[in-house]
Design a protein around this motif. Sequence first.
Motif, short mmCIF file in Angstrom:
data_model
loop_
_atom_site.label_atom_id
_atom_site.label_comp_id
_atom_site.label_asym_id
_atom_site.label_seq_id
_atom_site.Cartn_x
_atom_site.Cartn_y
_atom_site.Cartn_z
N UNK A 243 0.75 -1.25 0.00
CA UNK A 243 0.00 0.00 0.00
C UNK A 243 0.77 1.30 0.00
N UNK A 244 2.05 1.29 -0.31
CA UNK A 244 2.78 2.55 -0.38
C UNK A 244 2.42 3.27 -1.67
N UNK A 245 2.33 4.59 -1.61
CA UNK A 245 2.00 5.39 -2.77
C UNK A 245 3.08 5.35 -3.83
N UNK A 246 2.67 5.50 -5.08
CA UNK A 246 3.61 5.40 -6.20
C UNK A 246 4.68 6.49 -6.17
N UNK B 74 9.27 3.90 -5.45
CA UNK B 74 10.59 3.67 -6.08
C UNK B 74 11.76 3.96 -5.14
N UNK B 75 11.64 4.99 -4.31
CA UNK B 75 12.72 5.32 -3.37
C UNK B 75 12.88 4.23 -2.31
N UNK B 76 11.76 3.70 -1.84
CA UNK B 76 11.80 2.64 -0.82
C UNK B 76 12.41 1.38 -1.43
N UNK B 77 11.96 1.01 -2.62
CA UNK B 77 12.49 -0.19 -3.27
C UNK B 77 13.98 -0.05 -3.53
N UNK B 78 14.40 1.09 -4.07
CA UNK B 78 15.82 1.31 -4.38
C UNK B 78 16.68 1.21 -3.12
N UNK B 79 16.24 1.82 -2.03
CA UNK B 79 17.02 1.79 -0.79
C UNK B 79 17.13 0.36 -0.24
N UNK B 80 16.01 -0.37 -0.25
CA UNK B 80 16.03 -1.73 0.28
C UNK B 80 16.86 -2.67 -0.58
N UNK B 81 16.75 -2.54 -1.90
CA UNK B 81 17.56 -3.38 -2.79
C UNK B 81 19.04 -3.05 -2.64
N UNK B 82 19.36 -1.77 -2.49
CA UNK B 82 20.76 -1.37 -2.28
C UNK B 82 21.28 -1.93 -0.95
N UNK B 83 20.38 -2.07 0.03
CA UNK B 83 20.75 -2.63 1.32
C UNK B 83 20.81 -4.15 1.31
N UNK B 84 20.45 -4.78 0.19
CA UNK B 84 20.53 -6.23 0.07
C UNK B 84 19.31 -6.99 0.56
N UNK B 85 18.22 -6.30 0.79
CA UNK B 85 17.02 -6.97 1.29
C UNK B 85 16.16 -7.48 0.13
N UNK C 55 9.04 8.72 9.09
CA UNK C 55 8.38 9.88 8.50
C UNK C 55 9.09 10.29 7.20
N UNK C 56 8.28 10.57 6.19
CA UNK C 56 8.79 11.09 4.91
C UNK C 56 9.09 12.57 5.06
N UNK C 57 10.08 13.10 4.42
CA UNK C 57 11.12 12.42 3.65
C UNK C 57 12.18 11.84 4.58
N UNK C 58 12.91 10.85 4.08
CA UNK C 58 13.98 10.23 4.84
C UNK C 58 15.14 9.91 3.90
N UNK C 59 16.31 9.74 4.48
CA UNK C 59 17.49 9.36 3.70
C UNK C 59 17.46 7.84 3.49
N UNK C 60 17.88 7.35 2.33
CA UNK C 60 17.88 5.91 2.08
C UNK C 60 18.62 5.12 3.16
N UNK C 61 19.74 5.67 3.64
CA UNK C 61 20.51 4.99 4.69
C UNK C 61 19.70 4.85 5.97
N UNK C 62 18.85 5.83 6.23
CA UNK C 62 18.00 5.79 7.43
C UNK C 62 17.03 4.62 7.34
N UNK C 63 16.43 4.41 6.18
CA UNK C 63 15.51 3.29 5.98
C UNK C 63 16.24 1.96 6.14
#
Length: 161
Positions: A16-19, A23-34, A103-111
């Motif tokens: 249910x995350x908004x479009x 993309x930012x959430x997916x990119x950060x998680x994939x970069x983190x290896x999840x 809370x949005x906005x956040x840094x990818x490293x924070x996620x």
Amino acid sequence: MSANAGDARPGILIVGLGSEHLPDVIAALEAGGWPIALGSPTDIAGRPWDLVISAPSLAGAGAIDLVAALGEPHAPKGGVLLIGREDEFASAGAAPPGVARLVLPFAPQQLVALVGDLIGRRAQRQAAAAAEPVAAHPLQVSDERAFLLAVEADLQDRANG
């Protein structure tokens, strides 16, 4: 590094995350290896997820489905992480136990750090609980008469205060 329904490895389910933020959430998680998967609340029961990431509110009956799906035995190891704007959290009220907020906005490293912390913390608690030694109590072998006298004495002590 997306997880799919046939993948036996646990991963992160995003619901249910908004479009505009997905993309930012997916990119950060994939970069983190999840390993990640996109899905709906009904997908929670499909496999043992490490973490479920969701918006603070879901359209329709989605929120009800999400809460219902989070009961044991389907509860994700790391709990639930809600990602949204400050005003969305203000209207939602206090987060229940096992629910973290970002809370949005956040840094990818924070996620990535928060996800690692949530999954790691839960895993550490489960491992500690499993490894916790059971206190061994010496077993006293006694006859029935001695046992009944001990129970009677205990009941008498409780009755006397």
